[in-house]
Design a protein around this motif. Structure first.
Motif, PDB file in Angstrom:
ATOM      1  N   GLY A   1       4.865   0.807   0.426  1.00 43.12           N
ATOM      2  CA  GLY A   1       4.866  -0.613   0.085  1.00 43.12           C
ATOM      3  C   GLY A   1       5.905  -1.387   0.867  1.00 43.12           C
ATOM      4  N   MET A   2       7.076  -0.781   1.033  1.00 46.64           N
ATOM      5  CA  MET A   2       8.119  -1.430   1.830  1.00 46.64           C
ATOM      6  C   MET A   2       7.652  -1.601   3.269  1.00 46.64           C
ATOM      7  SD  MET A   2      11.532   0.464   0.326  1.00 46.64           S
ATOM      8  CE  MET A   2      12.635  -0.254   1.534  1.00 46.64           C
ATOM      9  N   ARG A   3       7.008  -0.598   3.803  1.00 45.37           N
ATOM     10  CA  ARG A   3       6.573  -0.619   5.200  1.00 45.37           C
ATOM     11  C   ARG A   3       5.383  -1.562   5.404  1.00 45.37           C
ATOM     12  NH1 ARG A   3       8.490   1.546   9.847  1.00 45.37           N
ATOM     13  NH2 ARG A   3       8.456   3.694   9.189  1.00 45.37           N
TER      14      ARG A   3
ATOM     15  N   ARG B   1       8.968 -12.960 -10.367  1.00 45.91           N
ATOM     16  CA  ARG B   1       9.108 -11.723  -9.595  1.00 45.91           C
ATOM     17  C   ARG B   1       9.225 -10.504 -10.493  1.00 45.91           C
ATOM     18  NH1 ARG B   1      11.544 -12.453  -4.661  1.00 45.91           N
ATOM     19  NH2 ARG B   1      11.012 -10.269  -4.371  1.00 45.91           N
ATOM     20  N   VAL B   2       8.887  -9.364  -9.942  1.00 46.55           N
ATOM     21  CA  VAL B   2       9.089  -8.086 -10.610  1.00 46.55           C
ATOM     22  C   VAL B   2      10.586  -7.782 -10.542  1.00 46.55           C
ATOM     23  CG1 VAL B   2       8.563  -5.614 -10.538  1.00 46.55           C
ATOM     24  CG2 VAL B   2       6.782  -7.284  -9.949  1.00 46.55           C
TER      25      VAL B   2
ATOM     26  N   HIS C   1       8.553  -5.422   2.527  1.00 42.32           N
ATOM     27  CA  HIS C   1       9.184  -5.879   1.290  1.00 42.32           C
ATOM     28  C   HIS C   1      10.465  -5.097   1.020  1.00 42.32           C
ATOM     29  CE1 HIS C   1       9.426  -8.030  -2.361  1.00 42.32           C
ATOM     30  NE2 HIS C   1       9.112  -7.036  -3.154  1.00 42.32           N
ATOM     31  N   LYS C   2      11.519  -5.812   0.723  1.00 41.75           N
ATOM     32  CA  LYS C   2      12.828  -5.255   0.393  1.00 41.75           C
ATOM     33  C   LYS C   2      13.442  -4.488   1.569  1.00 41.75           C
ATOM     34  CE  LYS C   2      12.934  -6.717  -3.831  1.00 41.75           C
ATOM     35  NZ  LYS C   2      13.878  -7.763  -4.224  1.00 41.75           N
TER      36      LYS C   2
ATOM     37  N   ASP D   1       4.651  -8.005  -5.805  1.00 43.76           N
ATOM     38  CA  ASP D   1       5.953  -8.671  -5.811  1.00 43.76           C
ATOM     39  C   ASP D   1       6.179  -9.437  -4.515  1.00 43.76           C
ATOM     40  OD1 ASP D   1       8.471  -9.267  -7.127  1.00 43.76           O
ATOM     41  OD2 ASP D   1       9.392  -7.994  -5.601  1.00 43.76           O
ATOM     42  N   LYS D   2       5.764  -8.872  -3.406  1.00 43.41           N
ATOM     43  CA  LYS D   2       5.890  -9.572  -2.126  1.00 43.41           C
ATOM     44  C   LYS D   2       5.044 -10.848  -2.127  1.00 43.41           C
ATOM     45  CE  LYS D   2       7.076 -10.200   2.166  1.00 43.41           C
ATOM     46  NZ  LYS D   2       8.439 -10.273   2.646  1.00 43.41           N
ATOM     47  N   ARG D   3       3.838 -10.741  -2.640  1.00 41.26           N
ATOM     48  CA  ARG D   3       2.958 -11.909  -2.710  1.00 41.26           C
ATOM     49  C   ARG D   3       3.579 -12.986  -3.607  1.00 41.26           C
ATOM     50  NH1 ARG D   3      -1.409  -9.347  -3.790  1.00 41.26           N
ATOM     51  NH2 ARG D   3      -1.148  -9.241  -5.866  1.00 41.26           N
TER      52      ARG D   3
END
Length: 99
Positions: free
Chosen positions: A65-67, A44-45, A71-72, A34-36
């Protein structure tokens, strides 16, 4: 637990551990994808999915994943929500284990 109960539930623990490994890896991958996609301006997801995966057991994968993907991290509902889900899951696990 007594020996008989431990033996009868050991298969259940194996299934649970495999599930947690798979869902956390999947969640981590989805957060990275999603970041990519966000960087490339692509589809987006949905945020519902990004919350559903942690609720299904992927909260550690979401936090990683956030770290890792940064992302987010500017959305308060992710910054506070994902750790809250993890804490609730830990509390539930402790409650079930000590029951």
């Amino acid at each position: 637990m007594n020996g008989g109960a431990a033996a009868s539930t050991s298969g259940g623990w194996t299934v649970l551990l495999v599930w947690l490994a798979v869902i956390n890896l999947l969640t981590f991958i989805v957060y990275g994808a999603d970041k990519r996609r966000a960087r490339k301006g692509k589809w987006r997801v949905p945020e519902k999915t990004l919350f559903l995966l942690p609720l299904l057991g992927g909260s550690i994968g979401a936090l990683l994943g956030m770290r890792v993907f940064h992302h987010k991290t500017k959305h308060w509902y992710f910054v506070w929500g994902i750790p809250a889900i993890l804490l609730a899951q830990i509390a539930l696990a402790v409650w079930i284990y000590t029951k």
